[in-house]
Enzyme design. Structure first.
Site, PDB file in Angstrom:
ATOM      1  N   ALA A   1      -4.422 -29.879 -14.448  1.00  0.00           N
ATOM      2  CA  ALA A   1      -3.450 -29.053 -15.167  1.00  0.00           C
ATOM      3  C   ALA A   1      -3.432 -29.429 -16.635  1.00  0.00           C
ATOM      4  O   ALA A   1      -3.645 -30.583 -16.986  1.00  0.00           O
ATOM      5  CB  ALA A   1      -2.059 -29.242 -14.568  1.00  0.00           C
TER       6      ALA A   1
ATOM      7  N   GLY B   1       5.226 -25.492 -21.906  1.00  0.00           N
ATOM      8  CA  GLY B   1       6.482 -26.008 -22.447  1.00  0.00           C
ATOM      9  C   GLY B   1       6.346 -25.885 -23.945  1.00  0.00           C
ATOM     10  O   GLY B   1       6.686 -24.870 -24.544  1.00  0.00           O
ATOM     11  N   GLU B   2       5.749 -26.909 -24.535  1.00  0.00           N
ATOM     12  CA  GLU B   2       5.480 -26.823 -25.971  1.00  0.00           C
ATOM     13  C   GLU B   2       4.519 -25.680 -26.305  1.00  0.00           C
ATOM     14  O   GLU B   2       4.801 -24.891 -27.196  1.00  0.00           O
ATOM     15  CB  GLU B   2       4.948 -28.151 -26.464  1.00  0.00           C
ATOM     16  CG  GLU B   2       5.503 -28.531 -27.810  1.00  0.00           C
ATOM     17  CD  GLU B   2       4.986 -29.899 -28.213  1.00  0.00           C
ATOM     18  OE1 GLU B   2       4.316 -29.945 -29.237  1.00  0.00           O
ATOM     19  OE2 GLU B   2       5.227 -30.883 -27.485  1.00  0.00           O
TER      20      GLU B   2
END
Ligand SMILES: Cc1cc2nc3c(=O)[nH]c(=O)nc-3n(C[C@H](O)[C@H](O)[C@H](O)COP(=O)(O)OP(=O)(O)OC[C@H]3O[C@@H](n4cnc5c(N)ncnc54)[C@H](O)[C@@H]3O)c2cc1C
Ligand code: SF4
Ligand code: FES
Ligand code: FES
Lengths: 224, 208, 325
Positions: A180, A184-185
């Site tokens: 992965a 988010g950011e």
């Protein structure tokens, strides 16, 4: 973080297998680990993890894991593209974001529900960066005037648009132990640009300072 | 859990003093009456009936009756967190600007940071802890877990108390009513889409 | 927050007497949603807080076909927002109440406190010793002023933050003020002062004076009203600009007479008599409404960052007039 946890879990499994090999008097490579039980594969010799821990006479097994370094000679980037549909009220300067479509290459999806929540949060923070949040400072004294949660405007539940999440890309074990990349950011990054471009597309106004508050739009429209 | 709190509270007399009696703790500070410009005897009588600093209040929290002697400058949030140790109520902004401290007072959502403990005198307060039945989660709490109605979770007790007040007064809210009912709670993580889903799911379950 | 005495009079007369007795150290306290923040930040330093909530009879709304509605000053904003008669007959009040702050604050905040709340100027709320706090300078005048006034300013340039005040001004509401010499009733227009008259207080209220009730006359047969609040955030935000409108309309063709009141433009809830006169007989179409709006706030004096409020107020007014048609 997930790769680090994964790494630590692998180390703990190794410790358990090593102990089980001593207890069962079998070579580590011949052991099979499945659902809390370590066996020789044919179930003639087996032992549960609980029993291994009891025999080891420890209360807990600790391991520190880390995310692997990026592999040499292999670029890892987190790609994303977002699209914003906005409505600009040219009489009031209000920009309403109707919809954001976000497509990101996040590698392997481990938990879709948590993933989508991260998308929502990132996009909302990007939207808020584009349209709402502003630290206003008195230029003569250098004092910040928006020191509280009311004058520094963060979005409320009334401010979120429809959000469509598209994940692209696949699990890639070169990226990390779990394949992965993360979100988010990355989800925050394109939102403001997409909104500003949509405003340009709708009105012809190139807004070059954030947040794009209604006063700035009206100043442009009315040449104030 | 509540009993434990009660005992703990009794032994802590440093910040807020609890009294077991229901007797009013009002007393007069003569200097204050003298400080008053008016001199008429009837007004002095009026003043005498008012107490000075600390006063007794009676308050029901999560179904338990308490009485406290509180200082006027104590907020309801401080009383709940510092004295009753009900720390599920979060104080974030302390100015009525975020919603983290939301509790119910007589079935209505209020910011416990933005009101005095004395104004809760005689009132019925419910905090997030009051939603649990033993170890069993309230349907709203379950829905927030199932729908992932949070990220960091710091705003969550406040969000759930707002939702609780909303559903108590309007068991079948439409989307617009949910948005309005939840509009006094900021979520910095912006988990809003899932917060709304959580409220919708809880409403469905609770109406079954 | 410094400690203070919390005094609970049970009648309005007692409350008034106490205020006079304690003079400058006394502060009236209703829901406290505004007062408490100012106390916490040491902008208010009163040592005697006079709680009004134990006074009976001031927290209800009464309706009367001939005299209209009477709202006790301790009625919460939520009560006003959910009152069915207000919703159907005084839409402007219903809409204004619903626009205030958040559900939690509406449950506690009262009408009296809403009308008498302190300004939101960020210099006033931060530690700047400005004119309104007895200092010698208005920091907003040459500083950051996007939310400050465009008309009626000087020497202080606040806008009055109350939504209810704007709606009640458009309705020509009356305010019943209690004082030791008795009660008097004044038009809400006379409750507020400009900084040029008094730069340290927003209302005419003197020590010992307490707002008791608000009266609003019954609406006419053809009355339509609305409150539009423009705020930057979707909810829980003060008005950049707001427009309250009460119009008598015949057959959706023209206005018989009307009154507009504005928030966010002046240090007090604002109304413009010349503009209100123009509303009489105004045809309800975009051209004539736009023309009537040309002269609105012509006497404005914008600051460095708030000129946008002029087109905003005109456009919002046009929109609300046409929406009511
Ligand atoms: C985060 C936040 C957002 C807000 N948003 C809005 C908004 O969008 N729109 C808006 O209009 N307001 C807003 N408010 C302001 C205000 O707190 C509420 O509108 C509320 O109605 C005030 O009422 P209260 O009873 O709590 O006032 P209090 O805080 O008790 O009192 C406010 C002032 O009024 C005086 N006072 C109170 N009652 C009387 C009386 N009967 N007679 C004379 N003087 C009296 C007090 O002495 C005090 O100076 C907001 C406040 C906060 C904290
Ligand atoms: S506008 Fe008024 S309150 Fe604000 S800084 Fe100027 S004088 Fe002070
Ligand atoms: S802590 Fe009470 S509203 Fe923020
Ligand atoms: S979940 Fe983090 S603030 Fe709401």
């Amino acid at each position: 973080m997930t790769p680090a946890v994964y790494d630590a879990a692998l180390q703990i499994r190794k410790k358990l297998l090593s102990a089980a090999s001593a207890i069962l008097e079998l070579l580590e490579k011949d052991l099979v680990y499945s659902e809390g039980t370590i066996s020789d594969g044919t179930n003639t010799k087996k032992i549960t993890i609980q029993e291994v821990i009891d025999k080891m006479n420890v209360r807990e097994i600790v391991a520190a894991g880390a995310r692997n370094e990026n592999p040499k000679g292999y670029m890892i980037n987190s790609f994303g593209a977002q699209f914003a549909e906005v409505e600009v009220d040219t009489e009031t300067g209000r920009v309403t974001v109707l919809k954001i479509v976000a497509a990101h290459d996040i590698g392997r999806v481990i938990n879709r529900k948590l993933l989508e929540n991260q998308f929502h949060g990132g996009i909302m923070q990007g939207l808020s960066y584009a349209l709402l949040e502003e630290r206003i400072m008195d230029e003569y004294t250098g004092k910040v005037l928006t020191t509280n949660l009311h004058s520094y405007k963060m979005p409320t539940v009334m401010d979120y648009p429809e959000i469509e999440v598209i994940t692209v890309g696949e699990s890639d074990n070169m990226i990390s132990a779990v394949g992965a990349k993360g979100i988010g950011e990355p989800a925050i990054i394109p939102t403001a640009g997409a909104i500003a471009n949509a405003i340009f597309n709708a009105t012809g106004l190139r807004m070059k300072s954030l947040p794009i508050t209604p006063d700035k739009i009206l100043n442009e429209i009315y040449k104030l | 859990m509540e009993d434990k709190n009660k005992k703990k509270g009794l032994s802590r007399r440093d910040f807020l003093k609890r009294t077991g009696t229901g007797v009013a703790g009002s007393y007069i500070i003569l200097s204050d009456i003298n400080e008053a410009k008016s001199t008429s005897s009837s007004e002095k009588e009026t003043l005498k009936t008012f107490s000075s600093y600390a006063q007794n209040i009676s308050i029901t929290v999560n179904g338990q009756d308490y009485s406290f002697m509180v200082e006027p400058n104590t907020t309801l949030a401080e009383l709940l967190r510092d004295e009753l140790k009900l720390t599920g109520t979060k104080v974030v902004c302390n100015h009525g600007e975020c919603g983290g401290c939301t509790v119910l007072m007589n079935t209505k959502a209020v910011y416990s940071c933005q009101m005095l403990a004395m104004d809760a005198d005689g009132k019925d307060i419910i905090t997030i802890e009051g939603l649990l039945k033993g170890e069993e989660l309230h349907p709203l709490q379950e829905a927030f877990v199932e729908q992932d109605g949070m990220q960091c979770g710091f705003c969550t007790p406040g969000q759930i108390m707002s939702a609780y007040a909303l559903l108590l007064n309007n068991p079948q809210p439409n989307k617009q009513e949910i948005l309005k009912g939840m509009s006094g709670n900021i979520c910095r993580c912006s988990a809003y889409p899932n917060i709304v889903k959580s409220v919708e799911e809880a409403a469905r379950k609770m109406n079954k | 927050m410094k400690n203070f005495q919390y005094i609970n009079p049970t009648s309005i007369k007692e409350a008034s007497n106490l205020m006079i007795s304690f003079g400058e150290s006394a502060l009236l306290y209703a829901g406290g949603t505004d007062a408490l923040s100012l106390l916490k930040n040491d902008i208010y330093t009163h040592s005697k807080i006079i709680n009004l909530k134990k006074i009976g009879g001031l927290n209800s709304i009464t309706h009367n076909k001939t005299s209209g509605i009477r709202i006790g000053s301790l009625t919460t904003i939520s009560e006003i927002a959910k009152d069915e008669t207000i919703k159907s007959e005084y839409k402007i009040l219903h809409e204004a109440a619903n626009e205030i702050a958040s559900p939690q604050l509406r449950n506690i905040g009262t009408l009296g406190g809403n009308l008498c709340q302190s300004p939101r100027c960020w210099y006033y709320r931060e530690d700047f010793d400005c004119i309104r706090k007895g200092g010698g300078e208005c920091y907003a005048y040459e500083g950051r002023n996007k939310f400050h006034c465009v008309v009626g300013g000087g020497p202080c340039y606040i806008v009055h933050p109350s939504d209810m005040a704007v709606a009640l001004l458009a309705l020509d509401a009356k305010v019943i003020i209690f004082s030791e010499v008795g009660e008097r009733t004044i038009p809400i227009n006379e409750l507020y002062v400009l900084p040029s008259e008094n730069s340290s207080q927003e209302t005419i209220l003197k020590p010992g004076e307490i707002i008791k009730e608000i009266l609003v006359a019954p609406p006419g047969q053809n009355t339509r009203s609305s409150y539009i609040k423009f705020k930057e955030r979707g909810a829980w935000d003060f008005a950049s600009v707001s427009v309250g409108l009460v119009l008598e309309i015949v057959a959706a063709k023209s206005i018989i007479e009307g009154k507009a009141a504005f928030g966010g433009v002046a240090p007090r809830p604002w109304t413009d008599d010349k503009f209100n006169k123009k509303l009489s007989g105004l045809a309800l179409n975009e051209t004539s409404v736009s023309e009537a709006l040309n002269s609105l706030l012509n006497d404005s004096e914008t600051l460095s960052e708030n000129a946008y409020k002029l087109p905003l107020v005109k456009n919002l007014t046009k929109r609300s007039i046409l929406n009511l048609a």
